[in-house]
Motif scaffolding. Sequence first.
Motif, PDB file in Angstrom:
ATOM      1  N   HIS A 178       5.695  14.012  -5.870  1.00 55.66           N
ATOM      2  CA  HIS A 178       4.975  14.160  -7.140  1.00 55.66           C
ATOM      3  C   HIS A 178       4.069  12.951  -7.403  1.00 55.66           C
ATOM      4  CE1 HIS A 178       6.698  17.877  -8.610  1.00 55.66           C
ATOM      5  NE2 HIS A 178       7.941  17.434  -8.398  1.00 55.66           N
ATOM      6  N   LEU A 179       4.584  11.735  -7.132  1.00 53.35           N
ATOM      7  CA  LEU A 179       3.776  10.518  -7.330  1.00 53.35           C
ATOM      8  C   LEU A 179       2.594  10.488  -6.368  1.00 53.35           C
ATOM      9  CD1 LEU A 179       6.543   7.816  -7.976  1.00 53.35           C
ATOM     10  CD2 LEU A 179       4.958   8.815  -9.631  1.00 53.35           C
ATOM     11  N   THR A 180       2.811  10.942  -5.124  1.00 50.88           N
ATOM     12  CA  THR A 180       1.712  10.999  -4.154  1.00 50.88           C
ATOM     13  C   THR A 180       0.662  12.008  -4.614  1.00 50.88           C
ATOM     14  OG1 THR A 180       3.276  10.469  -2.388  1.00 50.88           O
ATOM     15  CG2 THR A 180       1.145  11.354  -1.725  1.00 50.88           C
ATOM     16  N   ALA A 181       1.091  13.156  -5.095  1.00 57.26           N
ATOM     17  CA  ALA A 181       0.157  14.169  -5.606  1.00 57.26           C
ATOM     18  C   ALA A 181      -0.605  13.640  -6.814  1.00 57.26           C
ATOM     19  CB  ALA A 181       0.909  15.443  -5.962  1.00 57.26           C
ATOM     20  N   LEU A 182       0.080  12.895  -7.674  1.00 57.31           N
ATOM     21  CA  LEU A 182      -0.583  12.289  -8.835  1.00 57.31           C
ATOM     22  C   LEU A 182      -1.654  11.308  -8.371  1.00 57.31           C
ATOM     23  CD1 LEU A 182      -0.656  11.955 -11.936  1.00 57.31           C
ATOM     24  CD2 LEU A 182       1.021  10.124 -11.643  1.00 57.31           C
ATOM     25  N   GLY A 183      -1.334  10.496  -7.357  1.00 57.37           N
ATOM     26  CA  GLY A 183      -2.320   9.555  -6.815  1.00 57.37           C
ATOM     27  C   GLY A 183      -3.526  10.271  -6.223  1.00 57.37           C
TER      28      GLY A 183
END
Length: 140
Positions: free
Chosen positions: A119-124
């Motif tokens: 999720h954090l990678t997708a947000l980035g």
Amino acid sequence: MDLFLETPQQQAERMLRQQQRLMEMQMQGAAAQPPAQNATPAVSPAGESAPEAYSVQQDSYAQELAFDKRRARRRRVGQHLRTLAMIVLIPLGLAVIFLASYALTCILNGASPNEVLQHLTALGQRLGDVITTIRAGWES
């Protein structure tokens, strides 16, 4: 703040110097002349001009003035650094708080550590896409 503080010893030395100057002037007969006529600098027998009378008050004031200038300069530099730190740290702090709350929300919704990382990678990636879109709109 009183800038002209003297110790009793300094005060006694100053009074002694003033008395000696007055006696020298009386001995030379210069005390009878008006001060405007006596404006020429004293010349020693060696041909050099005599040093100016030392003033504890002027020296003390000069030291206080120099200290005050240094303190004002340090204060200005400190204010500039604090302003710069606020400009940088407030947005950075808000970003960290947002990421932490996003990760905690994912965890509370039952996500595993790998899913939180995804999720954090997708947000980035979404943030990178937004920045790219803004740059493209800015350049055109």
